[in-house]
Design a protein around this motif. Structure first.
Motif, PDB file in Angstrom:
ATOM      1  N   VAL A  90      51.815  35.730  46.942  1.00  0.00           N
ATOM      2  CA  VAL A  90      51.590  37.345  46.578  1.00  0.00           C
ATOM      3  C   VAL A  90      52.743  38.121  46.645  1.00  0.00           C
ATOM      4  O   VAL A  90      53.417  37.756  47.557  1.00  0.00           O
ATOM      5  N   ASP A  91      52.822  38.885  46.032  1.00  0.00           N
ATOM      6  CA  ASP A  91      53.846  39.973  46.046  1.00  0.00           C
ATOM      7  C   ASP A  91      53.085  41.503  46.128  1.00  0.00           C
ATOM      8  O   ASP A  91      52.195  41.687  45.653  1.00  0.00           O
ATOM      9  N   ARG A  92      54.023  42.125  46.931  1.00  0.00           N
ATOM     10  CA  ARG A  92      53.658  43.651  47.327  1.00  0.00           C
ATOM     11  C   ARG A  92      54.790  44.410  46.739  1.00  0.00           C
ATOM     12  O   ARG A  92      55.687  44.297  46.987  1.00  0.00           O
ATOM     13  N   THR A  93      54.185  45.667  45.858  1.00  0.00           N
ATOM     14  CA  THR A  93      55.031  46.326  45.418  1.00  0.00           C
ATOM     15  C   THR A  93      54.815  47.637  45.795  1.00  0.00           C
ATOM     16  O   THR A  93      53.451  48.220  45.621  1.00  0.00           O
ATOM     17  N   ALA A  94      55.561  48.538  46.472  1.00  0.00           N
ATOM     18  CA  ALA A  94      55.401  49.725  47.032  1.00  0.00           C
ATOM     19  C   ALA A  94      56.144  50.707  46.198  1.00  0.00           C
ATOM     20  O   ALA A  94      57.227  50.398  45.768  1.00  0.00           O
ATOM     21  N   TYR A  95      55.204  51.862  45.555  1.00  0.00           N
ATOM     22  CA  TYR A  95      55.943  52.867  44.729  1.00  0.00           C
ATOM     23  C   TYR A  95      56.032  54.037  45.486  1.00  0.00           C
ATOM     24  O   TYR A  95      55.410  54.635  46.229  1.00  0.00           O
ATOM     25  N   ALA A  96      57.311  54.738  45.293  1.00  0.00           N
ATOM     26  CA  ALA A  96      57.746  55.907  46.009  1.00  0.00           C
ATOM     27  C   ALA A  96      57.176  57.180  45.086  1.00  0.00           C
ATOM     28  O   ALA A  96      57.766  57.760  44.565  1.00  0.00           O
ATOM     29  N   GLU A  97      55.819  57.211  45.671  1.00  0.00           N
ATOM     30  CA  GLU A  97      55.244  58.549  44.793  1.00  0.00           C
ATOM     31  C   GLU A  97      54.481  59.379  45.960  1.00  0.00           C
ATOM     32  O   GLU A  97      54.138  58.672  46.936  1.00  0.00           O
ATOM     33  N   VAL A  98      53.792  60.188  45.399  1.00  0.00           N
ATOM     34  CA  VAL A  98      53.025  60.970  46.621  1.00  0.00           C
ATOM     35  C   VAL A  98      51.596  61.192  45.925  1.00  0.00           C
ATOM     36  O   VAL A  98      51.686  61.870  44.829  1.00  0.00           O
ATOM     37  N   PRO A  99      50.477  60.646  46.406  1.00  0.00           N
ATOM     38  CA  PRO A  99      50.453  59.827  47.786  1.00  0.00           C
ATOM     39  C   PRO A  99      51.221  58.261  47.424  1.00  0.00           C
ATOM     40  O   PRO A  99      51.111  58.048  46.254  1.00  0.00           O
ATOM     41  N   PRO A 100      51.599  57.736  48.199  1.00  0.00           N
ATOM     42  CA  PRO A 100      52.079  56.406  48.026  1.00  0.00           C
ATOM     43  C   PRO A 100      51.166  55.455  47.481  1.00  0.00           C
ATOM     44  O   PRO A 100      50.026  55.371  47.554  1.00  0.00           O
ATOM     45  N   ARG A 101      51.751  54.648  46.788  1.00  0.00           N
ATOM     46  CA  ARG A 101      50.877  53.459  45.801  1.00  0.00           C
ATOM     47  C   ARG A 101      51.376  52.096  46.214  1.00  0.00           C
ATOM     48  O   ARG A 101      52.690  52.074  46.165  1.00  0.00           O
ATOM     49  N   VAL A 102      50.529  51.230  46.607  1.00  0.00           N
ATOM     50  CA  VAL A 102      50.887  50.087  46.800  1.00  0.00           C
ATOM     51  C   VAL A 102      50.191  48.923  45.987  1.00  0.00           C
ATOM     52  O   VAL A 102      48.808  49.100  45.815  1.00  0.00           O
ATOM     53  N   GLU A 103      50.736  47.893  45.192  1.00  0.00           N
ATOM     54  CA  GLU A 103      50.151  47.158  44.490  1.00  0.00           C
ATOM     55  C   GLU A 103      50.432  45.504  44.945  1.00  0.00           C
ATOM     56  O   GLU A 103      51.587  45.262  45.289  1.00  0.00           O
ATOM     57  N   TYR A 104      49.549  44.801  44.841  1.00  0.00           N
ATOM     58  CA  TYR A 104      49.525  43.394  45.024  1.00  0.00           C
ATOM     59  C   TYR A 104      49.259  42.659  43.914  1.00  0.00           C
ATOM     60  O   TYR A 104      48.568  42.914  42.797  1.00  0.00           O
ATOM     61  N   SER A 105      50.087  41.526  43.496  1.00  0.00           N
ATOM     62  CA  SER A 105      50.109  40.683  42.348  1.00  0.00           C
ATOM     63  C   SER A 105      50.282  39.099  42.796  1.00  0.00           C
ATOM     64  O   SER A 105      51.030  38.888  43.692  1.00  0.00           O
ATOM     65  N   LEU A 106      49.865  38.438  41.918  1.00  0.00           N
ATOM     66  CA  LEU A 106      50.323  36.980  42.003  1.00  0.00           C
ATOM     67  C   LEU A 106      51.745  36.680  41.605  1.00  0.00           C
ATOM     68  O   LEU A 106      52.241  37.183  40.462  1.00  0.00           O
ATOM     69  N   THR A 107      52.441  35.917  42.366  1.00  0.00           N
ATOM     70  CA  THR A 107      53.869  35.510  42.127  1.00  0.00           C
ATOM     71  C   THR A 107      53.752  34.198  41.126  1.00  0.00           C
ATOM     72  O   THR A 107      52.503  33.811  40.676  1.00  0.00           O
ATOM     73  N   GLY A 108      54.848  33.850  40.388  1.00  0.00           N
ATOM     74  CA  GLY A 108      54.835  32.643  39.894  1.00  0.00           C
ATOM     75  C   GLY A 108      54.133  31.500  40.289  1.00  0.00           C
ATOM     76  O   GLY A 108      53.422  30.654  39.931  1.00  0.00           O
ATOM     77  N   LEU A 109      54.259  31.359  41.734  1.00  0.00           N
ATOM     78  CA  LEU A 109      54.014  30.327  42.673  1.00  0.00           C
ATOM     79  C   LEU A 109      52.420  30.435  42.657  1.00  0.00           C
ATOM     80  O   LEU A 109      51.507  29.490  42.795  1.00  0.00           O
ATOM     81  N   GLY A 110      51.822  31.716  43.074  1.00  0.00           N
ATOM     82  CA  GLY A 110      50.586  31.930  43.213  1.00  0.00           C
ATOM     83  C   GLY A 110      49.726  31.824  41.799  1.00  0.00           C
ATOM     84  O   GLY A 110      48.720  31.143  41.835  1.00  0.00           O
ATOM     85  N   THR A 111      50.415  31.974  40.745  1.00  0.00           N
ATOM     86  CA  THR A 111      49.883  31.725  39.323  1.00  0.00           C
ATOM     87  C   THR A 111      49.516  30.250  39.164  1.00  0.00           C
ATOM     88  O   THR A 111      48.712  29.777  38.514  1.00  0.00           O
ATOM     89  N   SER A 112      50.873  29.503  39.551  1.00  0.00           N
ATOM     90  CA  SER A 112      50.400  28.052  39.351  1.00  0.00           C
ATOM     91  C   SER A 112      49.337  27.414  40.280  1.00  0.00           C
ATOM     92  O   SER A 112      48.692  26.410  39.769  1.00  0.00           O
ATOM     93  N   LEU A 113      48.733  28.233  41.315  1.00  0.00           N
ATOM     94  CA  LEU A 113      47.856  27.907  42.177  1.00  0.00           C
ATOM     95  C   LEU A 113      46.376  28.213  41.376  1.00  0.00           C
ATOM     96  O   LEU A 113      45.496  27.619  41.950  1.00  0.00           O
ATOM     97  N   LEU A 114      46.274  29.154  40.563  1.00  0.00           N
ATOM     98  CA  LEU A 114      45.041  30.016  40.187  1.00  0.00           C
ATOM     99  C   LEU A 114      44.241  28.950  39.498  1.00  0.00           C
ATOM    100  O   LEU A 114      42.939  29.203  40.052  1.00  0.00           O
ATOM    101  N   SER A 115      44.582  28.230  38.647  1.00  0.00           N
ATOM    102  CA  SER A 115      43.556  27.520  38.090  1.00  0.00           C
ATOM    103  C   SER A 115      42.708  26.504  39.044  1.00  0.00           C
ATOM    104  O   SER A 115      41.757  26.339  38.877  1.00  0.00           O
ATOM    105  N   THR A 116      43.520  26.057  39.802  1.00  0.00           N
ATOM    106  CA  THR A 116      42.734  25.139  41.002  1.00  0.00           C
ATOM    107  C   THR A 116      41.943  26.017  41.871  1.00  0.00           C
ATOM    108  O   THR A 116      40.863  25.611  42.216  1.00  0.00           O
TER     109      THR A 116
END
Length: 130
Positions: free
Chosen positions: A77-103
Motif C-alpha cells: 500500500v502507498d500513502r500519498t499526503a497532499y499539501a492542502e488545507v485541510p490536509p488530505r491523505v489517500e491510500y492506494s495499492l502499489t504494483g505489488l499490492g495489485t499483484s496480490l489483489l486477485s488472490t
C-alpha cells in the motif's frame, strides 16, 4: 521392529527454513482479517482514510492505522499526503499490492460463498464438544 508411521513430506520441502519463515510472515500479514478487507477496499483505486474506515465494518481507528502501516512497510500500500488545507491523505495499492489483489478477492469470495456451510460445520462441532 519397524515403525508403521509413514513420513509425510512437508509441503514446504521445496523451500528452505528461511523461506518458510518468510512465507509464514507474509501469510500472517495478508491473511489478517483486516488486511484482506483493506486490500479489497483499495481495489478500485485511491481512497481517503475516512472512506476506508467507513467501508470496513467493525474496524477501529487504531487497527486501521496499524494495518495500513504494516501494508505500507511491506510495499503493498502507498500513502500519498497532499499539501492542502485541510490536509488530505489517500491510500492506494502499489504494483505489488495489485499483484496480490486477485488472490485476496478470491479468498474473500470463497469465504462469503461458503459462509453458511462453514457455520453449519462449526455449530455441529461445537455441539459435539460442549
Amino acid at each position: 521392529m519397524r515403525s508403521s508411521v509413514r513420513r509425510v513430506p512437508s509441503p514446504c520441502a521445496q523451500w528452505g527454513d528461511k523461506d518458510a519463515d518468510f512465507i509464514r510472515e507474509i501469510l500472517d500479514l495478508v491473511g489478517d482479517k483486516w488486511s484482506v478487507l483493506v486490500i479489497g477496499t483499495l481495489s478500485e483505486g485511491a481512497v481517503r482514510y475516512s472512506e476506508l474506515a467507513e467501508a470496513i465494518p467493525g474496524i477501529s481507528q487504531r487497527m486501521l492505522t496499524l494495518t495500513l502501516k504494516q501494508l505500507q512497510r511491506s510495499g503493498l500500500v502507498d500513502r500519498t499526503a497532499y499539501a492542502e488545507v485541510p490536509p488530505r491523505v489517500e491510500y492506494s495499492l502499489t504494483g505489488l499490492g495489485t499483484s496480490l489483489l486477485s488472490t485476496v478477492l478470491e479468498l474473500a469470495a470463497w469465504s462469503a460463498d461458503r459462509h453458511a456451510e462453514i457455520r453449519r460445520h462449526q455449530h455441529a462441532y461445537d455441539s459435539r464438544t460442549a
